[in-house]
Write a protein that holds these residues in place. Sequence first.
Motif, PDB file in Angstrom:
ATOM      1  N   ARG A 143      31.409  -9.578 -21.677  1.00  0.00           N
ATOM      2  CA  ARG A 143      32.834 -10.203 -21.491  1.00  0.00           C
ATOM      3  C   ARG A 143      33.194 -11.067 -22.419  1.00  0.00           C
ATOM      4  N   ARG A 144      32.352 -12.082 -22.949  1.00  0.00           N
ATOM      5  CA  ARG A 144      32.555 -12.853 -23.845  1.00  0.00           C
ATOM      6  C   ARG A 144      33.226 -12.360 -25.115  1.00  0.00           C
ATOM      7  N   ARG A 145      32.749 -11.035 -25.201  1.00  0.00           N
ATOM      8  CA  ARG A 145      33.150 -10.443 -26.683  1.00  0.00           C
ATOM      9  C   ARG A 145      34.566  -9.902 -26.111  1.00  0.00           C
ATOM     10  N   THR A 146      34.785  -9.457 -24.804  1.00  0.00           N
ATOM     11  CA  THR A 146      36.128  -8.679 -24.501  1.00  0.00           C
ATOM     12  C   THR A 146      37.076  -9.764 -24.503  1.00  0.00           C
ATOM     13  N   THR A 181      40.043 -19.583 -23.510  1.00  0.00           N
ATOM     14  CA  THR A 181      39.691 -20.793 -23.690  1.00  0.00           C
ATOM     15  C   THR A 181      38.192 -20.994 -23.044  1.00  0.00           C
ATOM     16  N   HIS A 182      37.932 -20.595 -22.166  1.00  0.00           N
ATOM     17  CA  HIS A 182      36.400 -20.639 -21.556  1.00  0.00           C
ATOM     18  C   HIS A 182      36.049 -19.294 -21.098  1.00  0.00           C
ATOM     19  N   ASN A 183      34.696 -19.095 -21.126  1.00  0.00           N
ATOM     20  CA  ASN A 183      34.041 -18.025 -20.356  1.00  0.00           C
ATOM     21  C   ASN A 183      33.104 -18.530 -19.502  1.00  0.00           C
ATOM     22  N   CYS A 184      33.369 -18.762 -18.136  1.00  0.00           N
ATOM     23  CA  CYS A 184      32.330 -19.409 -17.284  1.00  0.00           C
ATOM     24  C   CYS A 184      31.578 -18.549 -16.542  1.00  0.00           C
ATOM     25  N   THR A 185      30.294 -18.852 -16.378  1.00  0.00           N
ATOM     26  CA  THR A 185      29.390 -17.783 -15.524  1.00  0.00           C
ATOM     27  C   THR A 185      28.815 -18.366 -14.539  1.00  0.00           C
ATOM     28  N   ALA A 186      28.158 -17.282 -13.507  1.00  0.00           N
ATOM     29  CA  ALA A 186      27.315 -17.414 -12.625  1.00  0.00           C
ATOM     30  C   ALA A 186      26.665 -16.225 -12.066  1.00  0.00           C
ATOM     31  N   TYR A 187      25.159 -16.567 -11.886  1.00  0.00           N
ATOM     32  CA  TYR A 187      24.681 -15.350 -11.120  1.00  0.00           C
ATOM     33  C   TYR A 187      23.413 -15.821 -10.247  1.00  0.00           C
ATOM     34  N   THR A 190      26.692 -17.891  -3.457  1.00  0.00           N
ATOM     35  CA  THR A 190      25.398 -18.195  -2.532  1.00  0.00           C
ATOM     36  C   THR A 190      25.825 -18.242  -1.027  1.00  0.00           C
ATOM     37  N   ARG A 191      27.239 -18.816  -0.784  1.00  0.00           N
ATOM     38  CA  ARG A 191      27.949 -19.103   0.443  1.00  0.00           C
ATOM     39  C   ARG A 191      27.822 -17.555   1.269  1.00  0.00           C
ATOM     40  N   ARG A 192      28.117 -16.615   0.086  1.00  0.00           N
ATOM     41  CA  ARG A 192      28.303 -15.172   0.718  1.00  0.00           C
ATOM     42  C   ARG A 192      27.237 -14.415   0.878  1.00  0.00           C
ATOM     43  N   GLU A 193      26.078 -15.059   0.579  1.00  0.00           N
ATOM     44  CA  GLU A 193      24.437 -14.707   0.740  1.00  0.00           C
ATOM     45  C   GLU A 193      24.421 -13.428  -0.309  1.00  0.00           C
ATOM     46  N   LEU A 194      24.924 -13.352  -1.531  1.00  0.00           N
ATOM     47  CA  LEU A 194      24.988 -12.536  -2.200  1.00  0.00           C
ATOM     48  C   LEU A 194      23.806 -12.738  -3.457  1.00  0.00           C
ATOM     49  N   THR A 195      23.036 -11.607  -3.730  1.00  0.00           N
ATOM     50  CA  THR A 195      21.984 -11.525  -4.833  1.00  0.00           C
ATOM     51  C   THR A 195      22.380 -10.393  -5.512  1.00  0.00           C
ATOM     52  N   GLY A 196      21.844 -10.261  -6.826  1.00  0.00           N
ATOM     53  CA  GLY A 196      21.878  -9.182  -7.634  1.00  0.00           C
ATOM     54  C   GLY A 196      23.432  -8.945  -8.204  1.00  0.00           C
ATOM     55  N   THR A 197      23.983 -10.301  -8.237  1.00  0.00           N
ATOM     56  CA  THR A 197      25.393 -10.315  -8.829  1.00  0.00           C
ATOM     57  C   THR A 197      25.421 -11.144  -9.855  1.00  0.00           C
ATOM     58  N   VAL A 198      26.385 -11.137 -10.819  1.00  0.00           N
ATOM     59  CA  VAL A 198      26.812 -11.896 -11.730  1.00  0.00           C
ATOM     60  C   VAL A 198      28.613 -11.956 -11.933  1.00  0.00           C
ATOM     61  N   ALA A 199      28.988 -13.111 -11.883  1.00  0.00           N
ATOM     62  CA  ALA A 199      30.298 -13.306 -12.199  1.00  0.00           C
ATOM     63  C   ALA A 199      30.748 -14.094 -13.605  1.00  0.00           C
ATOM     64  N   VAL A 200      31.765 -13.542 -14.054  1.00  0.00           N
ATOM     65  CA  VAL A 200      32.324 -14.024 -15.290  1.00  0.00           C
ATOM     66  C   VAL A 200      33.786 -14.343 -15.069  1.00  0.00           C
ATOM     67  N   VAL A 201      34.166 -15.799 -15.356  1.00  0.00           N
ATOM     68  CA  VAL A 201      35.562 -15.886 -15.217  1.00  0.00           C
ATOM     69  C   VAL A 201      36.070 -16.434 -16.652  1.00  0.00           C
ATOM     70  N   SER A 202      37.103 -15.928 -17.249  1.00  0.00           N
ATOM     71  CA  SER A 202      37.661 -16.137 -18.380  1.00  0.00           C
ATOM     72  C   SER A 202      38.699 -16.823 -18.100  1.00  0.00           C
ATOM     73  N   ARG A 203      39.158 -18.083 -18.594  1.00  0.00           N
ATOM     74  CA  ARG A 203      40.290 -18.810 -18.396  1.00  0.00           C
ATOM     75  C   ARG A 203      41.048 -18.969 -19.850  1.00  0.00           C
ATOM     76  N   TYR A 204      42.171 -18.376 -19.622  1.00  0.00           N
ATOM     77  CA  TYR A 204      43.364 -18.837 -20.800  1.00  0.00           C
ATOM     78  C   TYR A 204      44.226 -19.972 -20.489  1.00  0.00           C
ATOM     79  N   PHE A 205      44.019 -21.254 -21.115  1.00  0.00           N
ATOM     80  CA  PHE A 205      44.644 -22.135 -20.540  1.00  0.00           C
ATOM     81  C   PHE A 205      46.188 -22.283 -21.038  1.00  0.00           C
ATOM     82  N   GLY A 206      46.793 -22.663 -19.840  1.00  0.00           N
ATOM     83  CA  GLY A 206      48.391 -22.484 -20.064  1.00  0.00           C
ATOM     84  C   GLY A 206      49.115 -23.725 -20.223  1.00  0.00           C
ATOM     85  N   GLY A 207      48.571 -24.819 -20.592  1.00  0.00           N
ATOM     86  CA  GLY A 207      49.233 -25.724 -21.131  1.00  0.00           C
ATOM     87  C   GLY A 207      49.405 -27.004 -20.057  1.00  0.00           C
ATOM     88  N   VAL A 208      49.143 -26.735 -19.211  1.00  0.00           N
ATOM     89  CA  VAL A 208      48.875 -27.672 -17.952  1.00  0.00           C
ATOM     90  C   VAL A 208      47.570 -27.931 -17.260  1.00  0.00           C
TER      91      VAL A 208
END
Length: 207
Positions: free
Chosen positions: A39-42, A47-53, A83-101
């Motif tokens: 995902r970081r390559r894509t 601006t940021h590629n934040c992650t959690a798993y 964790t609140r959804r009680e999920l496991t075996g799951t990875v999330a990546v959020v890519s943020r494109y800063f819009g100036g605000v």
Amino acid sequence: MRTITHFGEHELHVRRSRFVCALARVTTEAEAREFIAGRRRTHHDATHNCTAYVLGEHGDLTRSNDDGEPAGTAGLPMLDVLTRRELTGTVAVVSRYFGGVKLGAGGLVRAYGQVVAETVDRVGVVERRAVVTVTVVADHALAGRLSRDLHASAYTPAGSRYGVRAELDVLVPEEELTAFEAWVASAAGGRAETRRGPVGYVDAPIS
């Protein structure tokens, strides 16, 4: 165990910033890191590629990364949704494109958490149930009737082999093993044998 049904991607716009979330099913930390790297390559221009798993049968392995966002405003809110959804075996990546605000700490926490929650809602959640492959061994004359009875039952046939005797594989939830073996003994009149095999997991809808 609960996990997402499949890979999914969803985008959220907040005050001109774009938050692109991708979720994937993984079983090991190496798989999670590989997905994150992809995902970081894509999104190398984000601006940021934040992650959690979350990994492990009981969700006991957790990791998160803010990737340059103020500490605790990205990775942790993302992880909190998983964790609140009680999920496991799951990875999330959020890519943020800063819009100036600038969104401020509270705005970032809400945006990162919201985009992950919305993506989970879109892909859906299933329960991973532990099942044992039980092989029913019977003479050919009996196997046909047993096979029909199995297909009409609540148990899940998983294949068959026909050699000297017939072998019918059935997926049985761990907690139902004793009941299934008793069912086979009754259905076959004591003329069939059962052999327990390996434990695996299957997806089941959440009631």
